[in-house]
Design a protein around this motif. Structure first.
Motif, PDB file in Angstrom:
ATOM      1  N   LEU A 129     -40.120  -3.839  47.047  1.00  0.00           N
ATOM      2  CA  LEU A 129     -39.366  -5.069  46.812  1.00  0.00           C
ATOM      3  C   LEU A 129     -38.054  -4.781  46.085  1.00  0.00           C
ATOM      4  CD1 LEU A 129     -42.163  -7.618  45.778  1.00  0.00           C
ATOM      5  CD2 LEU A 129     -40.655  -7.812  47.765  1.00  0.00           C
ATOM      6  N   LEU A 130     -38.107  -3.853  45.137  1.00  0.00           N
ATOM      7  CA  LEU A 130     -36.896  -3.463  44.407  1.00  0.00           C
ATOM      8  C   LEU A 130     -35.928  -2.698  45.307  1.00  0.00           C
ATOM      9  CD1 LEU A 130     -38.618  -2.346  41.102  1.00  0.00           C
ATOM     10  CD2 LEU A 130     -36.970  -4.223  41.271  1.00  0.00           C
ATOM     11  N   LYS A 131     -36.460  -1.734  46.019  1.00  0.00           N
ATOM     12  CA  LYS A 131     -35.616  -0.889  46.876  1.00  0.00           C
ATOM     13  C   LYS A 131     -34.902  -1.710  47.941  1.00  0.00           C
ATOM     14  CE  LYS A 131     -35.846   3.139  49.978  1.00  0.00           C
ATOM     15  NZ  LYS A 131     -35.243   2.486  51.166  1.00  0.00           N
ATOM     16  N   GLU A 132     -35.607  -2.674  48.512  1.00  0.00           N
ATOM     17  CA  GLU A 132     -35.039  -3.471  49.599  1.00  0.00           C
ATOM     18  C   GLU A 132     -34.263  -4.688  49.080  1.00  0.00           C
ATOM     19  OE1 GLU A 132     -38.374  -4.228  52.131  1.00  0.00           O
ATOM     20  OE2 GLU A 132     -38.703  -2.094  52.520  1.00  0.00           O
ATOM     21  N   LYS A 133     -34.135  -4.767  47.757  1.00  0.00           N
ATOM     22  CA  LYS A 133     -33.306  -5.780  47.085  1.00  0.00           C
ATOM     23  C   LYS A 133     -33.785  -7.219  47.311  1.00  0.00           C
ATOM     24  CE  LYS A 133     -29.187  -2.836  47.385  1.00  0.00           C
ATOM     25  NZ  LYS A 133     -29.433  -2.220  46.095  1.00  0.00           N
ATOM     26  N   TYR A 134     -35.077  -7.377  47.563  1.00  0.00           N
ATOM     27  CA  TYR A 134     -35.622  -8.733  47.619  1.00  0.00           C
ATOM     28  C   TYR A 134     -35.795  -9.295  46.208  1.00  0.00           C
ATOM     29  CZ  TYR A 134     -36.494  -8.147  52.582  1.00  0.00           C
ATOM     30  OH  TYR A 134     -36.330  -7.954  53.930  1.00  0.00           O
ATOM     31  N   ILE A 135     -36.072  -8.409  45.249  1.00  0.00           N
ATOM     32  CA  ILE A 135     -36.127  -8.821  43.852  1.00  0.00           C
ATOM     33  C   ILE A 135     -35.173  -7.932  43.061  1.00  0.00           C
ATOM     34  CG2 ILE A 135     -38.521  -9.613  44.037  1.00  0.00           C
ATOM     35  CD1 ILE A 135     -39.348  -7.089  42.447  1.00  0.00           C
ATOM     36  N   ASN A 136     -34.723  -8.437  41.914  1.00  0.00           N
ATOM     37  CA  ASN A 136     -33.819  -7.638  41.085  1.00  0.00           C
ATOM     38  C   ASN A 136     -34.481  -7.152  39.797  1.00  0.00           C
ATOM     39  OD1 ASN A 136     -33.674  -9.938  39.294  1.00  0.00           O
ATOM     40  ND2 ASN A 136     -32.172 -10.828  40.699  1.00  0.00           N
ATOM     41  N   LYS A 137     -35.723  -7.608  39.561  1.00  0.00           N
ATOM     42  CA  LYS A 137     -36.384  -7.200  38.324  1.00  0.00           C
ATOM     43  C   LYS A 137     -37.905  -7.224  38.515  1.00  0.00           C
ATOM     44  CE  LYS A 137     -34.737  -9.076  34.642  1.00  0.00           C
ATOM     45  NZ  LYS A 137     -34.478 -10.064  33.542  1.00  0.00           N
ATOM     46  N   ALA A 138     -38.559  -6.203  37.978  1.00  0.00           N
ATOM     47  CA  ALA A 138     -40.017  -6.132  38.008  1.00  0.00           C
ATOM     48  C   ALA A 138     -40.534  -6.010  36.583  1.00  0.00           C
ATOM     49  CB  ALA A 138     -40.497  -4.943  38.839  1.00  0.00           C
ATOM     50  N   ASN A 139     -41.507  -6.851  36.245  1.00  0.00           N
ATOM     51  CA  ASN A 139     -42.124  -6.835  34.913  1.00  0.00           C
ATOM     52  C   ASN A 139     -43.609  -6.523  35.079  1.00  0.00           C
ATOM     53  OD1 ASN A 139     -39.756  -8.206  33.296  1.00  0.00           O
ATOM     54  ND2 ASN A 139     -40.088  -9.468  35.114  1.00  0.00           N
ATOM     55  N   ILE A 140     -44.052  -5.457  34.454  1.00  0.00           N
ATOM     56  CA  ILE A 140     -45.434  -5.012  34.608  1.00  0.00           C
ATOM     57  C   ILE A 140     -46.180  -5.210  33.297  1.00  0.00           C
ATOM     58  CG2 ILE A 140     -46.916  -3.026  35.077  1.00  0.00           C
ATOM     59  CD1 ILE A 140     -44.520  -1.938  36.777  1.00  0.00           C
ATOM     60  N   ILE A 141     -47.269  -5.921  33.369  1.00  0.00           N
ATOM     61  CA  ILE A 141     -48.148  -6.094  32.214  1.00  0.00           C
ATOM     62  C   ILE A 141     -49.396  -5.280  32.500  1.00  0.00           C
ATOM     63  CG2 ILE A 141     -49.473  -7.705  30.809  1.00  0.00           C
ATOM     64  CD1 ILE A 141     -46.563  -8.972  32.897  1.00  0.00           C
ATOM     65  N   TYR A 142     -49.475  -4.123  31.895  1.00  0.00           N
ATOM     66  CA  TYR A 142     -50.591  -3.228  32.157  1.00  0.00           C
ATOM     67  C   TYR A 142     -51.897  -3.781  31.586  1.00  0.00           C
ATOM     68  CZ  TYR A 142     -48.813   1.201  34.118  1.00  0.00           C
ATOM     69  OH  TYR A 142     -48.328   2.192  34.932  1.00  0.00           O
ATOM     70  N   SER A 143     -52.966  -3.543  32.318  1.00  0.00           N
ATOM     71  CA  SER A 143     -54.298  -3.827  31.805  1.00  0.00           C
ATOM     72  C   SER A 143     -54.544  -3.001  30.543  1.00  0.00           C
ATOM     73  CB  SER A 143     -55.341  -3.458  32.863  1.00  0.00           C
ATOM     74  OG  SER A 143     -56.629  -3.371  32.287  1.00  0.00           O
ATOM     75  N   PRO A 144     -55.287  -3.537  29.580  1.00  0.00           N
ATOM     76  CA  PRO A 144     -55.638  -2.717  28.406  1.00  0.00           C
ATOM     77  C   PRO A 144     -56.491  -1.515  28.785  1.00  0.00           C
ATOM     78  CG  PRO A 144     -56.842  -4.805  28.420  1.00  0.00           C
ATOM     79  CD  PRO A 144     -55.806  -4.911  29.477  1.00  0.00           C
ATOM     80  N   TYR A 145     -56.973  -1.482  30.033  1.00  0.00           N
ATOM     81  CA  TYR A 145     -57.849  -0.400  30.483  1.00  0.00           C
ATOM     82  C   TYR A 145     -57.143   0.568  31.430  1.00  0.00           C
ATOM     83  CZ  TYR A 145     -60.986  -4.108  28.935  1.00  0.00           C
ATOM     84  OH  TYR A 145     -61.576  -5.108  28.213  1.00  0.00           O
TER      85      TYR A 145
END
Length: 236
Positions: A129-145
């Motif tokens: 999605l980032l590479k193809e410029k469909y989105i400009n930002k990715a936010n990742i909330i990692y699992s505590p595990y």
């Protein structure tokens, strides 16, 4: 304000105590039959498969917190799929320019920027999605595990706008959530937690768009000898 896709992999809430049980393809064998095979292998070792997994109890309060913090509309679309790669299509369909992903995995692509040259799959959909410029930002909330480290994705992070947040930080954001996506990731998430997943989905929507039957049939005590043989032959 950016339109946001909030996407949640059910494995975000599941703690895996062993890395011996891993599948990568979301087909019928790995969604259910492989779980029966793992169950039988554990019994041969005088172990119980269920002991290798724990479901975080905070899944029960997640939506209460999310609705309060993110002010989600009651009419917001909720789409439930098997694999997380479906988030790629959903983000495009709802014209989202930003993604918040809760997951045990980054799904940015494994192996650096070269991983984004492959076709879309459950391991690289967010990076695509980032590479193809469909989105400009990715936010990742990692699992505590999670077993991953942010540093493993430095090459992709240097090329695109990627942020790693805590759940607490997510709940301080004012974001315009255009759609919610929940995926089961059945090869990684035990079928005996499907009832809890069903409960989790119903907490956010009375009429989600279900692309799967959420509850798998998990009846290990009903397996007879023929079933066990067929399981190891891959024809259960």
């Amino acid at each position: 304000m950016d339109k946001v896709l909030l996407t949640i992999d059910w494995d975000y809430f599941i703690n895996v105590h062993s890395q011996h049980y891993i599948s990568y393809r979301e087909n019928q064998v790995n969604l259910l039959e492989e779980w029966y095979r793992r169950h039988l292998i554990c019994l041969q070792r005088n172990e119980h498969l269920e002991n290798f997994y724990n479901l975080a109890p905070f899944y029960k309060t997640f939506w209460k917190q999310a609705k309060k913090a993110l002010k989600l509309k009651k009419t917001i679309p909720v789409i439930v799929t098997e694999g997380h790669e479906e988030a790629y299509k959903i983000a495009k369909e709802w014209d989202c320019t930003e993604v918040y992903s809760l997951d045990a995995h980054s799904d940015l692509g494994y192996g650096g920027l070269a991983a984004l040259e492959f076709e879309i799959n459950c391991a690289n959909w967010l990076g695509k999605l980032l590479k193809e410029k469909y989105i400009n930002k990715a936010n990742i909330i990692y699992s505590p595990y999670t077993k991953e480290e942010q540093e493993d994705f430095k090459e992709i992070m240097d090329a695109y706008e990627v942020h790693f947040l805590s759940l607490e930080e997510l709940f301080t954001r004012e974001i315009d959530v255009a759609a919610i996506h929940i995926c089961r990731s059945g090869p990684w998430t035990p079928p005996w937690y499907d009832e809890a997943l069903d409960e989790f989905i119903k907490q956010v929507s009375e009429s989600p768009v279900l692309q799967i039957e959420v509850r798998r049939s998990w009846k290990p005590k009903a397996l007879n000898l023929a079933d066990q043989i067929n399981c190891f032959m891959g024809i259960l």
